[in-house]
Design an enzyme around this catalytic site. Structure first.
Site, PDB file in Angstrom:
ATOM      1  N   HIS A  45      16.173  65.247  50.442  1.00 58.18           N
ATOM      2  CA  HIS A  45      15.193  66.259  50.838  1.00 58.18           C
ATOM      3  C   HIS A  45      13.807  65.899  50.317  1.00 58.18           C
ATOM      4  O   HIS A  45      12.800  66.126  50.997  1.00 58.18           O
ATOM      5  CB  HIS A  45      15.600  67.632  50.298  1.00 58.18           C
ATOM      6  CG  HIS A  45      16.688  68.296  51.074  1.00 58.18           C
ATOM      7  ND1 HIS A  45      16.645  68.453  52.447  1.00 58.18           N
ATOM      8  CD2 HIS A  45      17.873  68.859  50.674  1.00 58.18           C
ATOM      9  CE1 HIS A  45      17.733  69.091  52.854  1.00 58.18           C
ATOM     10  NE2 HIS A  45      18.490  69.342  51.804  1.00 58.18           N
ATOM     11  N   HIS A  56      21.814  64.075  47.554  1.00 53.56           N
ATOM     12  CA  HIS A  56      21.491  64.993  48.656  1.00 53.56           C
ATOM     13  C   HIS A  56      20.110  65.606  48.434  1.00 53.56           C
ATOM     14  O   HIS A  56      19.273  65.623  49.356  1.00 53.56           O
ATOM     15  CB  HIS A  56      22.552  66.090  48.737  1.00 53.56           C
ATOM     16  CG  HIS A  56      22.212  67.198  49.687  1.00 53.56           C
ATOM     17  ND1 HIS A  56      22.704  67.256  50.981  1.00 53.56           N
ATOM     18  CD2 HIS A  56      21.422  68.300  49.542  1.00 53.56           C
ATOM     19  CE1 HIS A  56      22.228  68.335  51.582  1.00 53.56           C
ATOM     20  NE2 HIS A  56      21.446  68.986  50.724  1.00 53.56           N
ATOM     21  N   GLU A  57      19.872  66.106  47.238  1.00 51.69           N
ATOM     22  CA  GLU A  57      18.573  66.719  46.945  1.00 51.69           C
ATOM     23  C   GLU A  57      17.450  65.684  46.962  1.00 51.69           C
ATOM     24  O   GLU A  57      16.327  65.977  47.391  1.00 51.69           O
ATOM     25  CB  GLU A  57      18.617  67.434  45.590  1.00 51.69           C
ATOM     26  CG  GLU A  57      19.631  68.557  45.500  1.00 51.69           C
ATOM     27  CD  GLU A  57      19.457  69.591  46.592  1.00 51.69           C
ATOM     28  OE1 GLU A  57      18.313  69.786  47.051  1.00 51.69           O
ATOM     29  OE2 GLU A  57      20.465  70.204  47.004  1.00 51.69           O
ATOM     30  N   GLU A 112      20.406  69.539  56.818  1.00 52.26           N
ATOM     31  CA  GLU A 112      21.459  69.433  55.808  1.00 52.26           C
ATOM     32  C   GLU A 112      22.392  68.276  56.127  1.00 52.26           C
ATOM     33  O   GLU A 112      22.783  67.520  55.234  1.00 52.26           O
ATOM     34  CB  GLU A 112      22.236  70.753  55.729  1.00 52.26           C
ATOM     35  CG  GLU A 112      21.437  71.909  55.163  1.00 52.26           C
ATOM     36  CD  GLU A 112      20.913  71.612  53.765  1.00 52.26           C
ATOM     37  OE1 GLU A 112      21.676  71.107  52.913  1.00 52.26           O
ATOM     38  OE2 GLU A 112      19.720  71.876  53.526  1.00 52.26           O
TER      39      GLU A 112
END
Length: 299
Positions: free
Chosen positions: A150, A146-147, A227
């Protein structure tokens, strides 16, 4: 909805970052000019104000990641002590097609994580000790993915700059309130006009009311859809939506707020660091909805 390529998303984030810098510079100049006028600093004050704005913008662009990491007490993750974490970060970075980011750990029982940096080549990922203790390998991999999303999508620069901007807005509010409370510049005020004290009082009160709202408006650009996108992209990177879904479920069940939680940096984390407490500046979509969407993915 029109579909956009990864490059278009990256370009949009870069444009928004520059837009924030320009708009905030104008706001900062307006506030600073009031100080210059109030204390009668003249052209010298304007020159110093311009230098400060340029310097602050440079810091926001070049050093904001270091400020964000320092503000939460993050330290570099020792490769030997945290070899599993380093191994997962390296694997996910390879799968995402980005350089391995620097790895940091913060001593915090709440399970959480965030990414920061100005671009994929200068990125960092920070996780809490609580996350490492609570997650199994698949769940930790999902959080890191997930990070990493980003980072790949270039969300990190926008999120980090917004954090620094939000922090200064709150600081400016406090400066005005303290000036109002302690009567800074009292002699100057009496020499000019007692009405200036009333002006300072009004500005302080107005800032105390609108500063959090300005923060909310700025951070609203960090759309909840980012998100959702990072969740989905992360799941595709590791070819597994269930690891992140399980991690989010554990994160959602932890109700204690983060000890170093700040409204200025809250949007950077994978989950609301204030725990279950509802607060005005929430920027994350409901964890239940995120889990539902992840489990509905077909990979």
């Amino acid at each position: 909805m029109t579909k956009r390529t990864l490059y278009e998303l990256q370009a949009e984030n870069v444009r928004k970052t520059y837009l924030f810098i320009v708009l905030f510079s104008l706001i900062l100049f307006a506030v600073g000019y009031f100080f210059v006028w109030y204390f009668n600093w003249g052209i010298t004050g304007i020159i110093f104000l311009a230098i400060f704005i340029v310097l602050y913008n440079w810091i926001a662009y070049e050093q904001s990641d270091k400020i964000a990491l320092t503000s939460v007490g993050a330290v570099p993750a020792d490769p030997e002590k945290f070899y599993v974490l380093h191994n997962i970060v390296e694997e996910v970075a390879l799968a995402a097609g980005v350089p391995k980011p620097k790895v940091y750990v913060m001593n915090e029982p709440q399970p959480n994580a965030f990414a920061t940096g100005k671009d994929p080549k200068h990125a960092s990922i920070c996780v809490t000790t609580g996350l490492l203790q609570m997650m199994n390998r698949e769940e930790l991999q999902g959080v890191i993915a997930h990070e990493m999303s980003h980072i790949r999508n270039r969300d990190i620069l926008l999120m980090t700059v917004v954090a620094i901007v939000a922090g200064l807005i709150i600081l400016l509010r406090d400066v005005f309130l303290r000036s109002m409370w302690w009567g800074i510049g009292g002699e100057r005020r009496r020499d000019k006009n007692d009405n200036l004290g009333i002006i300072l009082l009004l500005i302080g009160l107005i800032l105390s009311i609108i500063a959090p709202i300005v923060v909310l408006i700025i951070r609203s650009a960090i759309s909840r859809q980012r998100e959702y996108l990072a969740d989905a992209t992360g799941a595709y990177i590791v070819r597994d939506p269930y690891g992140l879904a399980s991690a989010l479920e554990k994160i959602g069940n932890y109700t204690r707020p983060m000890r170093t939680a700040s409204s200025a940096t809250a949007h950077m984390f994978i989950s609301n660091p204030f725990g279950k407490v509802e607060y005005l500046f929430a920027t994350h979509p409901p964890i239940e909805e995120r889990i539902k969407r992840l489990k509905s993915l077909t990979i």
